[in-house]
Design a protein around this motif. Structure first.
Motif, PDB file in Angstrom:
ATOM      1  N   PRO A  37      -3.594   1.781  -9.832  1.00 17.87           N
ATOM      2  CA  PRO A  37      -2.838   2.935  -8.965  1.00 17.87           C
ATOM      3  C   PRO A  37      -2.676   4.290  -9.332  1.00 17.87           C
ATOM      4  O   PRO A  37      -1.822   3.959 -10.864  1.00 17.87           O
ATOM      5  N   SER A  38      -2.032   4.970  -9.382  1.00 17.67           N
ATOM      6  CA  SER A  38      -1.821   6.556  -9.616  1.00 17.67           C
ATOM      7  C   SER A  38      -0.388   5.857 -10.027  1.00 17.67           C
ATOM      8  O   SER A  38       0.012   5.564  -9.859  1.00 17.67           O
ATOM      9  N   PRO A  39       0.173   6.881 -11.526  1.00 22.03           N
ATOM     10  CA  PRO A  39       2.082   6.725 -11.840  1.00 22.03           C
ATOM     11  C   PRO A  39       2.225   7.721 -10.221  1.00 22.03           C
ATOM     12  O   PRO A  39       3.519   6.466 -10.873  1.00 22.03           O
ATOM     13  N   ALA A  40       1.846   8.046  -9.687  1.00 24.87           N
ATOM     14  CA  ALA A  40       2.890   8.403  -8.594  1.00 24.87           C
ATOM     15  C   ALA A  40       3.015   7.242  -7.187  1.00 24.87           C
ATOM     16  O   ALA A  40       3.746   7.535  -6.446  1.00 24.87           O
ATOM     17  N   ALA A  41       2.561   6.356  -7.448  1.00 23.50           N
ATOM     18  CA  ALA A  41       2.481   5.068  -6.653  1.00 23.50           C
ATOM     19  C   ALA A  41       3.864   4.576  -6.398  1.00 23.50           C
ATOM     20  O   ALA A  41       4.302   3.205  -5.849  1.00 23.50           O
ATOM     21  N   GLY A  42       4.208   4.397  -7.474  1.00 19.88           N
ATOM     22  CA  GLY A  42       4.952   3.687  -8.603  1.00 19.88           C
ATOM     23  C   GLY A  42       4.994   1.761  -8.502  1.00 19.88           C
ATOM     24  O   GLY A  42       3.957   1.823  -8.738  1.00 19.88           O
ATOM     25  N   ALA A  43       5.755   0.633  -8.593  1.00 17.70           N
ATOM     26  CA  ALA A  43       5.301  -0.002  -8.545  1.00 17.70           C
ATOM     27  C   ALA A  43       5.093  -0.380  -7.713  1.00 17.70           C
ATOM     28  O   ALA A  43       4.622  -0.982  -6.240  1.00 17.70           O
ATOM     29  N   ARG A  44       3.865  -1.520  -8.455  1.00 19.69           N
ATOM     30  CA  ARG A  44       3.030  -2.162  -7.892  1.00 19.69           C
ATOM     31  C   ARG A  44       3.063  -4.468  -7.354  1.00 19.69           C
ATOM     32  O   ARG A  44       3.360  -4.297  -8.562  1.00 19.69           O
ATOM     33  N   VAL A  45       2.954  -4.586  -6.503  1.00 20.38           N
ATOM     34  CA  VAL A  45       2.354  -6.087  -6.545  1.00 20.38           C
ATOM     35  C   VAL A  45       1.845  -6.565  -5.813  1.00 20.38           C
ATOM     36  O   VAL A  45       0.987  -5.863  -5.314  1.00 20.38           O
ATOM     37  N   TYR A  46       1.066  -7.662  -6.618  1.00 25.28           N
ATOM     38  CA  TYR A  46      -0.325  -7.646  -5.886  1.00 25.28           C
ATOM     39  C   TYR A  46      -0.548  -9.468  -5.578  1.00 25.28           C
ATOM     40  O   TYR A  46       0.359 -10.288  -7.202  1.00 25.28           O
TER      41      TYR A  46
ATOM     42  N   LEU B 131      -4.885  -9.047  -3.637  1.00 26.04           N
ATOM     43  CA  LEU B 131      -4.536  -7.622  -3.111  1.00 26.04           C
ATOM     44  C   LEU B 131      -3.097  -7.321  -3.127  1.00 26.04           C
ATOM     45  O   LEU B 131      -2.143  -7.728  -3.635  1.00 26.04           O
ATOM     46  N   ASP B 132      -2.739  -6.126  -2.934  1.00 18.97           N
ATOM     47  CA  ASP B 132      -2.188  -5.084  -3.054  1.00 18.97           C
ATOM     48  C   ASP B 132      -0.805  -5.330  -1.775  1.00 18.97           C
ATOM     49  O   ASP B 132      -1.625  -4.756  -1.231  1.00 18.97           O
ATOM     50  N   LEU B 133       0.355  -5.868  -2.336  1.00 15.89           N
ATOM     51  CA  LEU B 133       0.998  -6.152  -0.354  1.00 15.89           C
ATOM     52  C   LEU B 133       2.515  -5.204  -0.725  1.00 15.89           C
ATOM     53  O   LEU B 133       3.003  -5.681  -0.413  1.00 15.89           O
TER      54      LEU B 133
ATOM     55  N   ILE C 105      -3.933 -18.680 -14.146  1.00 15.68           N
ATOM     56  CA  ILE C 105      -4.667 -17.497 -13.621  1.00 15.68           C
ATOM     57  C   ILE C 105      -2.747 -17.047 -12.632  1.00 15.68           C
ATOM     58  O   ILE C 105      -1.924 -17.671 -12.018  1.00 15.68           O
ATOM     59  N   PRO C 106      -2.223 -15.941 -12.727  1.00 11.87           N
ATOM     60  CA  PRO C 106      -1.143 -15.608 -12.070  1.00 11.87           C
ATOM     61  C   PRO C 106      -1.506 -15.314 -10.901  1.00 11.87           C
ATOM     62  O   PRO C 106      -2.401 -14.817  -9.900  1.00 11.87           O
ATOM     63  N   ARG C 107      -0.885 -15.817 -10.236  1.00  9.54           N
ATOM     64  CA  ARG C 107      -0.402 -15.918  -8.858  1.00  9.54           C
ATOM     65  C   ARG C 107      -0.136 -14.774  -8.376  1.00  9.54           C
ATOM     66  O   ARG C 107       0.056 -13.997  -7.467  1.00  9.54           O
ATOM     67  N   VAL C 108       0.827 -14.373  -8.796  1.00  5.27           N
ATOM     68  CA  VAL C 108       1.203 -12.372  -9.045  1.00  5.27           C
ATOM     69  C   VAL C 108       1.279 -11.673  -9.853  1.00  5.27           C
ATOM     70  O   VAL C 108       1.781 -12.072 -11.099  1.00  5.27           O
ATOM     71  N   LEU C 109       0.476 -10.729  -9.921  1.00  3.25           N
ATOM     72  CA  LEU C 109       0.823  -9.620 -10.973  1.00  3.25           C
ATOM     73  C   LEU C 109       1.406  -8.326 -10.469  1.00  3.25           C
ATOM     74  O   LEU C 109       1.696  -7.975  -9.308  1.00  3.25           O
TER      75      LEU C 109
END
Length: 858
Positions: A321-330, A384-386, A735-739
């Motif tokens: 994601p772009s830096p402006a998108a902030g923290a993301r959870v996958y 998936l980016d949740l 394999i990470p469940r969440v990243l």
């Protein structure tokens, strides 16, 4: 031939000449980073030594004759090779080149380090596999150390490690780095990303007094700091009691007690930590990837003596994601589907196309050939980016409450992140979905109809879907030409969501709603819903159950006829005609179907043939149906005291559960049929590409992206590279469940457990198994899956790691050899667990939590 090169002459592209370590050191010097001077005895010198002494044939014979997990055979082969190198002559021209370079360096005490061509690579660091010799003085000692480094290419641990990585004996060579040995006051390691939790915004520093040898060999628990990678602020600090250190003596090194005044004193002060963090940023920027850096503190100055990629990090999901998108959870789709293996490249293409169609259902428009914004790929796995879902209160509650039905760990991890990272909830996001109003009204109408007339709704939907899918299959089988086939795949796969999944949603939703209402009523009447459980078993109209019963029927026919299973038997052919589109990992379009390879079905049939009537699944299913009917009637009869109307209402709901709940398997059943049709189409396209000379085999097309077909005429090299990457990823165990977008990886939910032994998290993931306490690797036996518990480990322990399910060490830090190799092999590890060999007993069952640094007796 060039037998010696100065480090200043080398760069990161010179691995074939200088090995991975030598090339990286040359790159650091070119960037004017603080390093001691030195030179490299090149791979040409090693190959000349081997050729002059005619060693290669015997080396390959010995290396290929042993299994990578057979420590006894590995040790024997390594000893034989060591004898060959010891007895061989040193070519005079090589010896002269080394002497001249050493003289130019003014003959200081030096460190002599092995640098293999398959070492310090982005995919495998090979840390600690070959030998290093410190404080070497004089020409004779230097030539001896070079010879011993060459021989260490064939130690038991190195042979084993390369075999696990799939590197053939003839494909490796060795250079030797010779560097001035600094008078180290302290030494350690800097990871420019946190190797345990994966965070790219954190750096980790370990340090101990003296040379770094005691730290690497696991003889000392080091000081440990976690710092902010952007500004160097210390986030965590643990100053260890450092009892021993490695110091120089007249020749070689010795383990010496740390003076009492230094044992509890930190090796680095704040200024050193800040300076080291800045050096780490420069090195990571130089290579464009996180680095594992060895440093030395000498006379108040910091020097770098080695840098290599951190190969144990799980890759960041792409596109970033772009830096402006902030923290993301996958969240990992593979884990939610019960898959550890990666998708093939064409499987990712298919998933991307299906995702495009599903995105359209919720109002997100995606261009043809592009991925939905939420669709990410990391290490061949789909994420998936949740983040938008978690930022909205309504959808957050739904996802945290609902995903536990698939994987209990995922909602627990997400809840932890929501509480810890306020950025996910503030400011509140808008509702992330905007499905078309017409679509919603149609689904509500279908839900209402299914609730009123469940049997009619089910029969009509199944007939319509069967007709639609069969027509699509007929069209697929009639296609000709590469362009026509590619267009079919691009146009058809996005319809799986709108045409299949969404049509079953109202009917399955009606069954789920009915079950929820019954569950709530039973909770109110009885205080629990246990009476409902038998009703949800042996559900009719389930294609997976029907498939299993059909396969059992085939086995009974084969048994009656007294014939062995074969793909040509009419009963087997009839089964494959109906179910041949299925397979293990079937949601990956690139995976062969049972119709392509019937071996898995034939193996199951052979197993079924050995079973007697008592194992008959048809009888078990009929009995399950009877128990479900009895349970439903019992619920209705026993609740009459609550009122006849209420009891009738519950019976009505239960009938809808039985009529519709089994349909939940049909969306996947039909979706996989469409994927199988697309696979046949692509196989035809692959045959076209073979005929055109662009591929060697038709199945190679599954290791390409559809977009690749337009980029290059010759696709063979690209397909081979992609297949190699895929096969390497299949070996990844954790394999990470969440990243998160910082790279933080969650393999399981964070937890604190009473009674746990506490240490340092060294390699992520969680594992449960039986303890095997071992004090000496020589002759030790480790059953596959045992938890290896040891005082400490050095490279001689490496073959045991191939069998271990997890590692626990009493001493050591994140730089310890055991920690590094555990991360490379993907086994959980906790180090620095005081008294582990006394507190844990062989045969005891434990949980090793390599993410939180806990060992929990069970």
């Amino acid at each position: 031939m060039r037998f010696v090169s100065w480090l200043t002459e080398l760069g990161k592209d010179d691995g074939a000449l200088a090995g991975g370590k030598g090339a990286n050191l040359g790159e650091l010097l070119r960037a004017r980073l603080p390093m001691p001077p030195g030179f490299v005895v090149t791979t040409a010198a090693y190959r000349h030594f081997v050729a002059v002494n005619s060693l290669q044939t015997e080396i390959e014979r010995l290396a290929q004759a042993v299994a990578p997990e057979d420590m006894t055979a590995l040790t024997g082969a390594a000893n034989a090779m060591g004898a060959l190198f010891a007895q061989a002559i040193m070519p005079p021209e090589v010896a002269t080149a080394i002497r001249e370079a050493y003289s130019t360096l003014q003959e200081p005490p030096v460190a002599v380090r092995s640098s293999a061509t398959a070492e310090d690579l982005p995919g495998a660091s090979f840390a600690g596999q070959m030998d290093t010799y410190l404080n070497i003085r004089g020409e004779k000692a230097l030539l001896s150390a070079v010879r011993r480094c060459w021989a260490s290419l064939w130690t038991a641990r190195a042979i084993s490690y390369r075999a696990k990585q799939g590197i053939a004996p003839h494909a490796v060579s060795l250079a030797v780095v010779v560097q001035e040995l600094l008078p180290a006051d302290g030494a350690g390691v800097l990871f420019t990303a946190n190797p345990v939790n994966g965070r790219r915004d954190q750096m980790v520093i370990d340090g101990s007094w003296g040379l770094g040898e005691a730290l690497v060999s696991g003889q000392v628990t080091p000081d440990h700091w976690v710092v902010n990678a952007r500004n160097g602020a210390v986030l965590e600090a643990h100053v260890a009691r450092k009892d021993v250190m490695t110091t120089r003596q007249e020749t070689g090194t010795v383990i010496f007690p740390v003076p009492a005044a230094l044992q509890a004193k930190p090796v680095l002060d704040e200024a050193h930590i800040a300076a080291l963090t800045e050096l780490g940023r420069r090195v990571a920027a130089l290579y464009g990837a996180p680095q594992d850096i060895e440093w030395v503190l000498a006379q108040g100055r910091l020097y770098l003596v080695q840098a290599r990629p951190i190969t144990s990090l799980f890759p960041l999901p792409l596109p970033e994601p772009s830096p402006a998108a902030g923290a993301r959870v996958y969240v990992c789709v593979n884990i939610l589907q019960g898959l550890v293996e990666p998708f093939t490249p064409m499987g990712i293409v298919a998933a991307r196309a299906v995702g495009r169609g599903i995105a359209g259902l919720v109002g997100v428009r995606v261009r043809r050939g592009e991925a939905p914004p939420a669709f990410k790929v990391a290490a061949g796995r789909i994420y998936l980016d949740l983040t938008p879902v978690l930022r909205n209160r309504a959808t957050r509650a739904a996802i945290l409450g609902g995903s536990g039905a698939i994987d209990r760990q995922v909602p627990a991890i997400l809840r932890f992140l929501v509480v810890r990272d306020r950025i996910l909830t503030a400011p509140p996001g808008r509702f992330p979905f905007r499905p078309p109003l017409g679509f919603l009204l149609r689904k509500l109408g279908q839900l209402f109809y299914a609730t009123l007339f469940p049997d009619a709704a089910r029969a009509r939907l199944l007939a319509q879907t069967e007709e639609r899918v069969r027509a699509l299959e007929d069209r697929a089988d009639a296609l000709r030409g590469l362009a026509e086939r590619q267009r079919f795949v691009e146009d058809t796969l996005p319809t799986i969501g709108p045409e299949i999944l969404s049509h079953f949603l109202p009917l399955v939703g009606s069954a789920m709603l009915a079950a929820l209402l019954v569950r709530a009523r039973l909770q109110a009447w009885l205080g629990d819903d246990a009476a409902l459980r038998p009703v949800l078993r042996a559900l009719p109209h389930n294609p997976t159950t029907e498939m299993d019963l059909a396969l059992w029927a085939v086995s009974r026919r084969l048994k009656e006829e007294g014939v062995a299973p074969s793909a040509g038997h009419p009963a087997v052919q009839a089964f494959l005609e109906r179910y041949g589109h299925r397979a293990a990992r079937e949601i990956d379009l690139g995976v062969p179907r049972w119709r392509d390879d019937a071996t898995p079905i034939l193996d199951i049939l052979r197993t079924y043939l050995s079973h007697g009537p008592e194992a008959d699944p048809e009888q078990h299913f009929r009995r399950g149906v009877e128990l479900a009917d009895e349970a439903a009637k019992l619920i209705g009869r026993e609740r009459r005291e609550k009122g006849r109307l209420r009891a009738a209402w519950v019976r009505c709901l239960l009938r809808r559960v039985r009529a519709l709940a089994g349909l939940r398997e049909y969306p996947k059943f039909y979706a996989v049929r469409i994927l199988a049709a697309a696979r046949r189409v692509l196989a035809g396209a692959g045959a076209d590409l073979v005929a055109a000379g662009r591929l060697d085999r038709a199945e190679d097309i599954f290791f390409l992206d559809l977009r690749d077909l337009q980029k290059s005429h010759d696709l063979r090299a690209l397909a081979a590279t992609n297949r190699e990457n895929y096969e390497r990823e299949r070996l990844r165990r954790a394999i990470p469940r969440v990243l998160t977008s910082t790279g933080e990886a969650f393999y399981t939910a964070p937890a604190t457990t009473p009674g746990a032994l506490i240490g340092t998290a060294a390699s992520p993931d969680v594992y449960e198994g039986l303890v095997r306490v071992i004090f000496d690797p020589r002759g030790a036996q480790l059953e596959p899956g045992d938890v290896l518990v040891a005082p400490g480990t050095d490279p001689a322990w490496t073959p045991l790691f191939l069998s271990a399910g997890a590692l626990v060490m009493e001493i050591g830090g994140m730089m310890s050899h055991g920690s590094v190799v555990a991360r490379e092999y993907g086994i959980p590890a906790v180090v620095g667990v005081a008294g582990a060999t006394q507190q844990l007993q062989t045969g005891q069952r434990v949980r090793v939590d390599g993410e939180n640094g806990l060992v929990v007796p069970l």
